[in-house]
Design a protein around this motif. Structure first.
Motif, PDB file in Angstrom:
ATOM      1  N   ALA A   6      17.106 -26.051  18.377  1.00  0.00           N
ATOM      2  CA  ALA A   6      16.252 -27.007  17.676  1.00  0.00           C
ATOM      3  C   ALA A   6      17.093 -28.045  16.952  1.00  0.00           C
ATOM      4  N   GLN A  10      21.723 -25.963  13.769  1.00  0.00           N
ATOM      5  CA  GLN A  10      21.392 -25.182  14.950  1.00  0.00           C
ATOM      6  C   GLN A  10      22.079 -23.833  14.985  1.00  0.00           C
ATOM      7  N   TYR A  19      19.138 -21.266  15.304  1.00  0.00           N
ATOM      8  CA  TYR A  19      17.789 -21.846  15.174  1.00  0.00           C
ATOM      9  C   TYR A  19      17.446 -22.505  16.508  1.00  0.00           C
ATOM     10  N   TYR A  20      16.297 -22.159  17.084  1.00  0.00           N
ATOM     11  CA  TYR A  20      15.970 -22.611  18.434  1.00  0.00           C
ATOM     12  C   TYR A  20      14.507 -23.027  18.555  1.00  0.00           C
ATOM     13  N   ARG A  21      14.213 -23.730  19.658  1.00  0.00           N
ATOM     14  CA  ARG A  21      12.851 -24.109  20.008  1.00  0.00           C
ATOM     15  C   ARG A  21      12.491 -23.503  21.354  1.00  0.00           C
ATOM     16  N   ASN A  22      11.346 -22.837  21.454  1.00  0.00           N
ATOM     17  CA  ASN A  22      10.824 -22.331  22.711  1.00  0.00           C
ATOM     18  C   ASN A  22      10.177 -23.492  23.461  1.00  0.00           C
ATOM     19  N   LYS A  26       6.698 -24.527  22.240  1.00  0.00           N
ATOM     20  CA  LYS A  26       7.147 -25.551  21.287  1.00  0.00           C
ATOM     21  C   LYS A  26       7.415 -24.967  19.897  1.00  0.00           C
ATOM     22  N   LYS A  27       7.351 -23.665  19.771  1.00  0.00           N
ATOM     23  CA  LYS A  27       7.585 -23.016  18.489  1.00  0.00           C
ATOM     24  C   LYS A  27       9.074 -22.960  18.191  1.00  0.00           C
ATOM     25  N   GLU A  28       9.425 -23.230  16.914  1.00  0.00           N
ATOM     26  CA  GLU A  28      10.807 -23.130  16.481  1.00  0.00           C
ATOM     27  C   GLU A  28      10.982 -21.880  15.631  1.00  0.00           C
ATOM     28  N   ASP A  29      12.111 -21.224  15.818  1.00  0.00           N
ATOM     29  CA  ASP A  29      12.319 -19.965  15.121  1.00  0.00           C
ATOM     30  C   ASP A  29      13.814 -19.709  14.929  1.00  0.00           C
TER      31      ASP A  29
END
Length: 374
Positions: A6, A10, A19-22, A26-29
């Motif tokens: 994300a 990061q 820290y990433y985005r699916n 579109k969810k970031e986690d």
């Protein structure tokens, strides 16, 4: 699950979090790690010239781009390839075999200048020309002329080339901006420096492939985006990240060995070329011979050219290059092994290579080359 890093911080190397985005949801986690492997590859070098964003300009680094070109190949009759390295030479050859009118444009004064010495660059150029490819050297592209969203002409200082398709094969840059941190050692081009186990300057963080440096046995840590090195480092890191001893497997180092095929010809190189030997300040000599690839009373014999670079005094082999037709590149296996083992030309001259008339002469071509070293 398809993930992408994300936009926030990061990677937190101190907290061991990513820290990433699916990409699907579109969810970031946030996720944590015990050991992290960075294998983000590289991006094609795209020159900052007018017209480079046109729809028929392709950086030749992803299978998707290759497939798009293949799907539309009937629409392209004239092709311009920018870059005369491994990819540019190989792609120009293949497209010429398909009947396309191909122009290969290289900014330096010869093809594959980073890998081969001038004698072999000329041989490779001759092989490319033999396939019907037009070769332009000492020519930097200044502009791509675009009409209706597509390039119709490629302009250099001295030439205007009509074209249907432009392929960029200039080189790569490591895709590592997201990982940058003052603790993370990088080469000047952004490649992540790793040790022989694949670990970076940050504990428990590993990297491999085109995003990372490569350990060269003669040159040290350099950027060497080769599939052979990436595959070996992938295996090494795969073992180390799950091992109690994360240094349990270490890379022995590469020699930058590579090969290229153009039409009926093959060329290979390993170890140092002359420019690299000079940059290291080594005292060296060279020998260049042309001999037969196998016994002349067996059908289809042809010449094979071999160049050896060796150290003055010890005569230790430092580098080798070959050019020829059938089985020329197979000689690279023996030559690479000889450099890796630190053999001298005197020793190589009498190594007991296999002989039978279809495969070699009584004195194998490598023996002959080594025995001309003075």
């Amino acid at each position: 699950m398809t993930l992408r890093l994300a936009t926030k911080q990061q990677i937190d190397y101190d907290q061991k979090t990513v820290y990433y985005r699916n990409l699907k949801t579109k969810k970031e986690d946030l996720t944590s790690y015990d050991r992290l492997v960075i294998a983000s590859g590289a991006n094609a070098v795209v020159p900052n010239i007018p017209g480079v964003e046109a729809s028929n300009v392709y950086p030749f680094t992803r299978l998707k781009a290759v497939q798009e070109i293949k799907n539309q190949l009937d629409d392209y009759q004239t092709v311009t390839i920018i870059g005369g390295g491994f990819i540019g030479v190989e792609v120009s050859d293949q497209l010429a075999l398909l009947g396309k009118k191909v122009t290969l444009v290289e900014g330096l004064d010869r093809l594959m200048a980073g890998q081969f010495d001038p004698e072999f660059s000329e041989k490779i150029k001759g092989a490319v020309l033999e396939e019907g490819v037009e070769v332009l050297v000492n020519q930097f592209v200044k502009e791509l002329v675009v009409e209706d969203g597509k390039v119709t002409q490629v302009k250099t200082a001295d030439h205007t080339i009509d074209t249907d398709l432009v392929i960029l094969a200039i080189g790569y840059r490591p895709h590592t901006a997201f990982a940058k941190n003052e603790q993370l050692e990088m080469l000047g081009n952004g490649a992540i420096v790793i040790d022989p186990s694949g670990e970076t300057s940050i504990s428990d963080v590993f990297a491999a492939g085109d995003c990372a440096s490569s350990l060269h046995r003669q040159l040290g840590d350099i950027y060497l985006p080769l599939a052979t090195v990436a595959s070996k480092m992938g295996r090494i890191i795969g073992v180390n990240v799950v091992s109690d001893n994360k240094k349990s497997l270490e890379y022995v180092g590469s020699l930058g060995t590579g090969a290229v095929k153009v039409g009926r010809y093959e060329a290979g190189r390993t170890g140092l070329n002359e420019v690299q030997a000079q940059e290291l300040g080594l005292a060296y000599k060279t020998t260049l011979i042309s001999t037969l690839n196998h016994t002349e009373y067996w059908p289809d014999y042809s010449d094979i050219d071999i160049k050896l670079i060796y150290e003055v005094g010890s005569k230790r082999l430092l580098g080798a290059q070959v050019f020829g037709k059938k089985d020329a590149v197979l000689r690279m296996t023996a030559l690479t092994t000889a450099i890796h083992a630190g053999l001298t030309t005197d020793e190589i001259g009498f190594i007991d290579y296999a002989y039978a008339p279809p495969f070699s002469t009584t004195w194998e071509a490598i023996n002959i080359a080594a025995n001309t070293a003075k």
